[in-house]
Design a protein around this motif. Structure first.
Motif, PDB file in Angstrom:
ATOM      1  N   GLU A 142      64.875 -29.026  69.043  1.00  0.00           N
ATOM      2  CA  GLU A 142      64.265 -29.916  68.261  1.00  0.00           C
ATOM      3  C   GLU A 142      63.299 -30.589  69.067  1.00  0.00           C
ATOM      4  OE1 GLU A 142      67.049 -32.272  65.981  1.00  0.00           O
ATOM      5  OE2 GLU A 142      67.664 -30.218  64.880  1.00  0.00           O
ATOM      6  N   GLY A 143      63.643 -31.050  70.407  1.00  0.00           N
ATOM      7  CA  GLY A 143      62.869 -32.005  71.191  1.00  0.00           C
ATOM      8  C   GLY A 143      61.800 -31.215  71.931  1.00  0.00           C
ATOM      9  N   ILE A 144      62.082 -29.998  72.334  1.00  0.00           N
ATOM     10  CA  ILE A 144      60.901 -29.297  73.188  1.00  0.00           C
ATOM     11  C   ILE A 144      60.587 -28.081  72.806  1.00  0.00           C
ATOM     12  CG2 ILE A 144      60.721 -28.264  75.655  1.00  0.00           C
ATOM     13  CD1 ILE A 144      63.060 -30.343  76.626  1.00  0.00           C
ATOM     14  N   TYR A 145      61.541 -27.053  72.289  1.00  0.00           N
ATOM     15  CA  TYR A 145      61.109 -25.839  71.416  1.00  0.00           C
ATOM     16  C   TYR A 145      60.000 -26.009  70.532  1.00  0.00           C
ATOM     17  CZ  TYR A 145      61.715 -21.190  69.324  1.00  0.00           C
ATOM     18  OH  TYR A 145      61.390 -20.032  68.732  1.00  0.00           O
ATOM     19  N   HIS A 146      60.392 -26.697  69.606  1.00  0.00           N
ATOM     20  CA  HIS A 146      59.491 -26.873  68.000  1.00  0.00           C
ATOM     21  C   HIS A 146      58.226 -27.699  68.843  1.00  0.00           C
ATOM     22  CE1 HIS A 146      62.125 -25.285  65.162  1.00  0.00           C
ATOM     23  NE2 HIS A 146      63.361 -26.083  65.570  1.00  0.00           N
ATOM     24  N   PRO A 147      58.149 -28.384  69.456  1.00  0.00           N
ATOM     25  CA  PRO A 147      56.991 -29.230  69.883  1.00  0.00           C
ATOM     26  C   PRO A 147      56.142 -28.338  70.775  1.00  0.00           C
ATOM     27  CG  PRO A 147      58.748 -30.878  70.244  1.00  0.00           C
ATOM     28  CD  PRO A 147      59.137 -29.562  69.814  1.00  0.00           C
ATOM     29  N   TYR A 148      56.547 -27.460  71.437  1.00  0.00           N
ATOM     30  CA  TYR A 148      56.002 -26.317  72.395  1.00  0.00           C
ATOM     31  C   TYR A 148      55.347 -25.494  71.269  1.00  0.00           C
ATOM     32  CZ  TYR A 148      55.157 -22.994  75.990  1.00  0.00           C
ATOM     33  OH  TYR A 148      54.434 -22.101  76.860  1.00  0.00           O
ATOM     34  N   HIS A 149      55.962 -24.890  70.428  1.00  0.00           N
ATOM     35  CA  HIS A 149      55.402 -23.826  69.388  1.00  0.00           C
ATOM     36  C   HIS A 149      54.337 -24.601  68.468  1.00  0.00           C
ATOM     37  CE1 HIS A 149      57.318 -20.094  70.229  1.00  0.00           C
ATOM     38  NE2 HIS A 149      58.412 -20.538  70.476  1.00  0.00           N
ATOM     39  N   ALA A 150      54.638 -25.854  68.368  1.00  0.00           N
ATOM     40  CA  ALA A 150      53.553 -26.630  67.440  1.00  0.00           C
ATOM     41  C   ALA A 150      52.173 -26.805  68.180  1.00  0.00           C
ATOM     42  CB  ALA A 150      53.879 -27.953  67.082  1.00  0.00           C
ATOM     43  N   ALA A 151      52.268 -27.007  69.650  1.00  0.00           N
ATOM     44  CA  ALA A 151      51.308 -26.952  70.579  1.00  0.00           C
ATOM     45  C   ALA A 151      50.634 -25.735  70.665  1.00  0.00           C
ATOM     46  CB  ALA A 151      51.565 -27.614  72.036  1.00  0.00           C
ATOM     47  N   LEU A 152      51.355 -24.488  70.744  1.00  0.00           N
ATOM     48  CA  LEU A 152      50.698 -23.208  70.804  1.00  0.00           C
ATOM     49  C   LEU A 152      49.980 -22.840  69.536  1.00  0.00           C
ATOM     50  CD1 LEU A 152      49.919 -20.606  72.219  1.00  0.00           C
ATOM     51  CD2 LEU A 152      52.440 -19.749  71.621  1.00  0.00           C
ATOM     52  N   GLN A 153      50.581 -23.287  68.213  1.00  0.00           N
ATOM     53  CA  GLN A 153      49.962 -22.927  67.149  1.00  0.00           C
ATOM     54  C   GLN A 153      48.590 -23.779  66.687  1.00  0.00           C
ATOM     55  OE1 GLN A 153      50.986 -20.892  64.247  1.00  0.00           O
ATOM     56  NE2 GLN A 153      48.681 -21.317  64.160  1.00  0.00           N
ATOM     57  N   LYS A 154      48.766 -25.063  67.447  1.00  0.00           N
ATOM     58  CA  LYS A 154      47.395 -25.853  67.272  1.00  0.00           C
ATOM     59  C   LYS A 154      46.129 -25.171  68.082  1.00  0.00           C
ATOM     60  CE  LYS A 154      46.209 -30.787  67.817  1.00  0.00           C
ATOM     61  NZ  LYS A 154      45.080 -30.882  68.894  1.00  0.00           N
ATOM     62  N   LEU A 155      46.543 -24.595  69.203  1.00  0.00           N
ATOM     63  CA  LEU A 155      45.494 -24.100  70.061  1.00  0.00           C
ATOM     64  C   LEU A 155      45.227 -22.832  69.279  1.00  0.00           C
ATOM     65  CD1 LEU A 155      46.870 -24.264  73.615  1.00  0.00           C
ATOM     66  CD2 LEU A 155      45.182 -25.630  72.768  1.00  0.00           C
ATOM     67  N   LEU A 156      45.965 -21.955  68.695  1.00  0.00           N
ATOM     68  CA  LEU A 156      45.389 -20.821  67.945  1.00  0.00           C
ATOM     69  C   LEU A 156      44.677 -21.264  66.920  1.00  0.00           C
ATOM     70  CD1 LEU A 156      48.682 -18.629  68.322  1.00  0.00           C
ATOM     71  CD2 LEU A 156      46.232 -18.112  69.489  1.00  0.00           C
ATOM     72  N   SER A 157      44.918 -22.244  66.058  1.00  0.00           N
ATOM     73  CA  SER A 157      44.363 -22.591  64.818  1.00  0.00           C
ATOM     74  C   SER A 157      43.084 -23.298  65.266  1.00  0.00           C
ATOM     75  CB  SER A 157      45.268 -23.740  64.147  1.00  0.00           C
ATOM     76  OG  SER A 157      46.460 -23.191  63.651  1.00  0.00           O
ATOM     77  N   GLU A 158      43.012 -23.737  66.125  1.00  0.00           N
ATOM     78  CA  GLU A 158      41.554 -24.464  66.895  1.00  0.00           C
ATOM     79  C   GLU A 158      40.620 -23.389  67.041  1.00  0.00           C
ATOM     80  OE1 GLU A 158      43.191 -28.683  68.689  1.00  0.00           O
ATOM     81  OE2 GLU A 158      42.627 -27.005  70.092  1.00  0.00           O
ATOM     82  N   ALA A 159      41.246 -22.338  67.488  1.00  0.00           N
ATOM     83  CA  ALA A 159      40.387 -21.046  67.880  1.00  0.00           C
ATOM     84  C   ALA A 159      39.896 -20.337  66.683  1.00  0.00           C
ATOM     85  CB  ALA A 159      41.149 -20.268  68.507  1.00  0.00           C
ATOM     86  N   ILE A 160      40.814 -20.367  65.687  1.00  0.00           N
ATOM     87  CA  ILE A 160      40.280 -19.703  64.484  1.00  0.00           C
ATOM     88  C   ILE A 160      39.377 -20.584  63.894  1.00  0.00           C
ATOM     89  CG2 ILE A 160      41.163 -19.293  62.064  1.00  0.00           C
ATOM     90  CD1 ILE A 160      41.920 -17.081  63.596  1.00  0.00           C
ATOM     91  N   ALA A 161      39.498 -21.819  63.741  1.00  0.00           N
ATOM     92  CA  ALA A 161      38.499 -22.781  63.268  1.00  0.00           C
ATOM     93  C   ALA A 161      37.174 -22.863  63.863  1.00  0.00           C
ATOM     94  CB  ALA A 161      39.019 -24.235  63.018  1.00  0.00           C
ATOM     95  N   GLY A 162      37.109 -22.664  65.172  1.00  0.00           N
ATOM     96  CA  GLY A 162      35.847 -22.693  65.889  1.00  0.00           C
ATOM     97  C   GLY A 162      35.234 -21.338  66.016  1.00  0.00           C
ATOM     98  N   PHE A 163      35.938 -20.313  65.921  1.00  0.00           N
ATOM     99  CA  PHE A 163      35.227 -19.031  66.423  1.00  0.00           C
ATOM    100  C   PHE A 163      35.483 -17.772  65.119  1.00  0.00           C
ATOM    101  CE2 PHE A 163      36.129 -20.923  70.456  1.00  0.00           C
ATOM    102  CZ  PHE A 163      34.687 -20.592  70.934  1.00  0.00           C
TER     103      PHE A 163
END
Length: 297
Positions: A142-163
């Motif tokens: 809960e403290g590391i795994y989920h935030p890590y995947h949230a960070a990865l999803q954020k980067l992919l979502s930003e890529a989709i939004a921008g490109f």
């Protein structure tokens, strides 16, 4: 329970000064910051416990942010927490408390001792002196795994939004593979879950770059792509994921975990790979066409 990383980041996102392409590089297994409490719980010496690291992979791909693409890298080691697994893929023999049906306790990875919290490192060496508590698992997941995947999803979502498209390059290393009959062992293994997580032209291009450098490249055997590849790779939705496994013997001594003279050669090759990916018009991957080189600006 207080996080083992209360005084330092468990992972980091290194962003480019200017985002030039929808490519996201992820290095989930190269972490080498071992918390003192974890080392006290372990029965292994410091070199043995490091055998499951994808050592130096974050450095091999380290030019990505300088060239225009983000890099997400773990600082926590794989022996401590594996974010390339399901979130609750746990071995019931490792815990004081019984595990309920909500946990995945029967996967082949758990059976091999390599769940979200690993039981063993390479060569089947047990990690822990005693059993863990579920509170320990919750602290890590809960403290590391989920935030890590949230960070990865954020980067992919930003890529989709921008490109309009996103490409995840999941960066790993592997122990040197022995020969199988007449077939020479691969230096590189590309995993796209047998063609389901990444557009074929992109995977073909990456294979060509490695093969042109004189390396032996295999596809999906013995590594077809782990949790990150199969979870995020959705070509039908514009998100492509490709796992790259690099044989460690190419750049390091697998016993001492020291870089050798091949390190700079492999890093230079990966710099070229990163530049090539960033230089592509990856939007074409959303359709059926092969990726085209960007027009010179």
């Amino acid at each position: 329970m207080r996080s083992d990383y209360w005084d330092q980041p468990a992972f980091e996102t290194i962003r480019p000064r200017r985002l030039l392409a929808p490519v996201v590089f992820n290095s989930p297994h190269s972490g080498r910051v071992y918390p003192a409490r974890f080392l006290e719980m372990a029965r292994l010496d410091h070199l043995s416990i490091r055998q499951s690291e994808d050592a130096f992979v974050d450095e091999l791909f380290g030019r990505a942010p300088h060239l225009g693409a983000p890099l997400l890298r773990a600082h926590f080691p794989r022996a401590y927490l594996d974010v390339n697994r399901e979130p609750w893929e746990l071995d019931p023999t490792m815990f004081v408390e019984p595990l309920s049906d909500r946990f995945n306790t029967a996967s082949p990875r758990v059976a091999a001792g390599l769940g979200t919290l690993a039981r063993v490192v390479a060569e089947n060496k047990p990690i822990y002196r005693g059993r863990l508590t579920l509170e320990d698992a919750r602290m890590r997941i809960e403290g590391i795994y989920h935030p890590y995947h949230a960070a990865l999803q954020k980067l992919l979502s930003e890529a989709i939004a921008g490109f309009g498209v996103a490409v995840l390059i999941d960066c790993h290393s592997m122990p040197r593979i022995g020969r199988h009959g007449e077939r020479a062992a691969p230096d590189i293994v590309l995993g796209d879950r047998y063609g389901t997580t990444c557009a074929a032209p992109l995977a073909d291009l990456v294979e060509t770059i490695f093969a042109a450098a004189g390396l032996r490249v295999a596809r999906n055997r013995p590594y077809a792509g782990g949790f990150c590849t199969r979870t995020y790779g959705r070509p039908q939705h514009g998100v492509h994921a490709l796992q790259i496994e690099i044989s460690r013997h190419l750049y390091m001594n697998e016993v001492t975990l020291q870089k050798h003279e091949g390190f700079e050669h492999v890093k230079s090759l990966l710099d070229r790979l990163i530049q090539t990916l960033i230089g592509l018009d990856l939007v074409t991957l959303a359709g059926n066409g092969a990726p085209q080189q960007k027009a010179a600006e």
